[in-house]
Design a protein around this motif. Structure first.
Motif, PDB file in Angstrom:
ATOM      1  N   ASP A  27       2.983  -0.119 -14.899  1.00 60.73           N
ATOM      2  CA  ASP A  27       2.667  -1.453 -14.372  1.00 60.73           C
ATOM      3  C   ASP A  27       3.272  -2.526 -15.255  1.00 60.73           C
ATOM      4  O   ASP A  27       3.186  -2.454 -16.492  1.00 60.73           O
ATOM      5  N   TYR A  45      15.424  -3.159  -8.914  1.00 58.06           N
ATOM      6  CA  TYR A  45      14.354  -2.267  -9.393  1.00 58.06           C
ATOM      7  C   TYR A  45      14.096  -1.190  -8.340  1.00 58.06           C
ATOM      8  O   TYR A  45      13.986   0.000  -8.648  1.00 58.06           O
ATOM      9  N   LEU A 213       5.473  -3.952  -5.067  1.00 59.75           N
ATOM     10  CA  LEU A 213       6.173  -5.069  -5.712  1.00 59.75           C
ATOM     11  C   LEU A 213       5.628  -6.371  -5.133  1.00 59.75           C
ATOM     12  O   LEU A 213       5.796  -6.641  -3.947  1.00 59.75           O
ATOM     13  N   VAL A 236       4.298  -3.799  -9.780  1.00 58.27           N
ATOM     14  CA  VAL A 236       5.157  -4.809 -10.400  1.00 58.27           C
ATOM     15  C   VAL A 236       4.770  -6.156  -9.800  1.00 58.27           C
ATOM     16  O   VAL A 236       4.851  -6.350  -8.586  1.00 58.27           O
TER      17      VAL A 236
END
Length: 601
Positions: A27, A45, A213, A236
């Motif tokens: 995380d 990412y 995300l 994220v």
């Protein structure tokens, strides 16, 4: 791992900070300055994760969602689902449930009727109660609490008069809030969007993704953050702590509340270093409010040919007044554009229009369409209602009506006539926007209206609270600084900023123009994009000859000398505001006289 030649070539263009995010494990929270390519970083990412993994990307709003979906598709990512928090909650809660959605929150008049509220002897008591009930519902739906009783609605109220009212009627406000929520739950009335998002949070959903995300997370509500942090997926969360400007919508500073490892994206590709330095200096004002951890911003924006000019204001009132001045002082304008629906600048959230307030002021109740405004006998009663409910939009309308009166009809017609369509937006001589509507936008040149907080105002607010032995509203003051930061970082190359908003001692710059000094105003050339579009100062030749006491000039007949003086000032491109100040009259009176002299259409 998905490491195509395309992704490798892309990575070569990324900064070390971006690569650190892409290579991160577990995380992580990413604090990204304005224009730092955070969406690009998130996409890379995702590209770097196994193609067999399932990924959920959460966008802040529908427009961001649509744009992100195109970018993920262009990178060939078929394992990414792109949603907003509300679209995710809708699929989980509403679809097939029998709930019916309303696009706007219940207005005060609807709440009065649904709950059978009565005035109980106080003027408009039922409408004031309904206003607070509506706000309490929003407060609860955006919170992470399970019950209304776990919240203290008084925490939202700042105005002393409003606070007194809420304390006196708290049991009624809380009861009305619970009753309306119960009606929504039982499907007796249509539900607003915040209701099903709240229900989504209370159901404690388990989302089937390997990675989640969360973009623009500084604007997330506590309800959505609660859903996010409870997921088992690798998480994220991305945003800019200094771009949190939706506290009034109950946004929380999510990045600081997760406890995740924090990485930085401190290079902006939008603007040059001078604007980056100015943004950093403005953020240093937060030291007046307590500890501030500065992030040095690097500006790598390249020079651009000026195509878009934008004026950004803190408030609807500031923007509307500036737009009026702009069209009255610039004679060769071909088109202007307002971000968002133009009508949204003249209508309150609940439906009252600027014309309703004007008809109230003119004692024309038969022409008032809004039920709340029609319940008022005069403008004074409306102002009393505004004071007890802290309604900024109605307050703005009252100020415009007081300033311009019946000239509002002609002014609005002129603004609408010049307003161009979405397809021609970039051809506008000037784009007008509040800072909230400009969020996520960028413009070649930005002009700031002088209605943002300054460092002096910040110190004064803190000092006034101390003199009353009260705690300053640090959350609100912090957000006011954020609003200025967001506004000035919309500029890609040129920024025109009122002198009083400039940090003390900030150096001169070839891309930053101070717009309130006499020297800068004197350089003004009509149509020159490199110079401020504010007008030159009042011609001082008349200063000592006529202006002894103009405080009571309003309503008096115009003399031949004053007409001559007004003509000269107008032809020298003085602003309506400066001329109104010079003659001691309202802006509306100045416009009326200019029309009678044949100087304005």
């Amino acid at each position: 791992m998905s490491t195509s030649k395309n992704s490798v070539n892309k990575k070569k263009e990324l900064t070390e900070e971006q690569l650190a995010v892409i290579r991160s494990k577990g995380d992580v929270a990413i604090n990204a300055v304005a224009g730092s390519g955070k969406t690009t970083t998130i996409i890379e990412y995702a590209v770097s994760r196994p193609s067999s993994s399932s990924i959920l990307y959460l966008a802040f709003n529908r427009s961001v969602k649509m744009e992100a979906a195109k970018k993920f598709e262009a990178r060939g990512l078929k394992n990414v689902r792109v949603e907003t928090a509300h679209s995710l909650a809708f699929d989980y809660v509403v679809r097939g449930s029998g709930y019916k959605i309303r696009q706007k929150d219940l207005n005060t008049h609807e709440i009065v009727e649904l709950l059978g509220l009565r005035s109980s002897g106080e003027k408009h008591n039922e409408y004031i109660l309904a206003n607070h009930i509506s706000k309490f519902i929003s407060f609860f739906c955006n919170s992470n609490k399970k019950k209304v009783q776990e919240l203290n609605y008084l925490d939202l109220i700042t105005d002393p008069t409003a606070k007194t009212f809420v304390r006196k009627h708290y049991p009624e406000i809380e009861l009305g809030t619970r009753q309306l929520l119960a009606k929504m739950e039982k499907r007796e009335i249509d539900i607003p969007h915040d209701f099903y998002l709240k229900k989504f949070q209370l159901l404690c959903p388990k989302l089937p993704y390997d990675y989640i995300l969360f973009d623009e997370a500084q604007d997330a509500s506590a309800a959505m953050l609660d859903v996010f942090v409870k997921q088992k997926a690798i998480k994220v969360i991305v945003g800019d702590t200094h771009q949190q400007i939706y506290g009034w919508r109950h946004a929380v500073n999510s990045l600081e509340k997760t406890g995740f490892k924090t990485l930085q994206l401190s290079t902006s590709f939008r603007f040059p270093q001078d604007i980056a330095d100015l943004a950093t200096e403005v953020l240093y004002w937060k030291e007046h409010l307590g500890d501030h951890q500065p992030v040095p911003i690097t500006g790598k924006g390249a020079p651009v040919k000026v195509k878009t000019n934008a004026t950004i204001a803190r408030t609807n009132l500031g923007l509307l007044l500036n737009a009026i001045e702009y069209i009255t002082n610039n004679r060769k304008i071909k088109g202007i554009y307002f971000e968002g629906n133009f009508n949204s600048y003249t209508y309150a959230d609940e439906g009252a229009s600027l014309y309703d307030v004007l008809n109230l002021a003119n004692n024309k109740p038969d022409k008032i369409r809004d039920k709340l405004i029609s319940s008022m006998r005069n403008l004074e009663e409306l102002e009393e209602y505004i004071e007890k409910t802290e309604d900024p939009q109605l307050a703005m309308m009252v100020e415009v009506v007081k300033e311009y009166g019946d000239e509002i009809y002609d002014i609005m017609r002129s603004l609408k006539k010049l307003h161009i369509g979405d397809e021609d937006r970039e051809k506008a001589d000037m784009i007008f926007s509040t800072v909230h509507r400009a969020k996520g936008m960028e413009y070649d040149t930005v002009h700031l209206v002088n209605d943002f907080i300054s460092e002096n105002k910040l110190k004064k607010a803190k000092g006034e609270a101390a003199s009353k032995n009260e705690k300053p509203d640090l959350v609100r003051l912090n957000e006011e600084i954020n609003l200025l930061y967001v506004a000035l970082t919309r500029a890609k190359h040129h920024l025109h900023i009122p002198d009083m908003l400039m940090p003390e001692g900030f150096r001169n710059s070839p891309v930053i123009f101070r717009t309130d000094t006499k020297e800068e105003k004197a350089k003004k050339k009509p149509g020159d994009p490199q110079k401020p579009l504010r007008t030159a100062p009042v011609n001082r030749a008349f200063e000592n000859s006529r202006r002894k006491d103009t405080t009571n000039e309003s309503g008096k007949p115009w003399s031949a000398f004053q007409d001559e003086e007004l003509t000269i000032l107008y032809e020298n491109f003085n602003s309506i505001a400066d001329m109104a100040d010079h003659f001691g009259r309202t802006k509306g009176a100045i416009i009326v006289r200019l029309k009678r002299l044949g100087l304005m259409d």
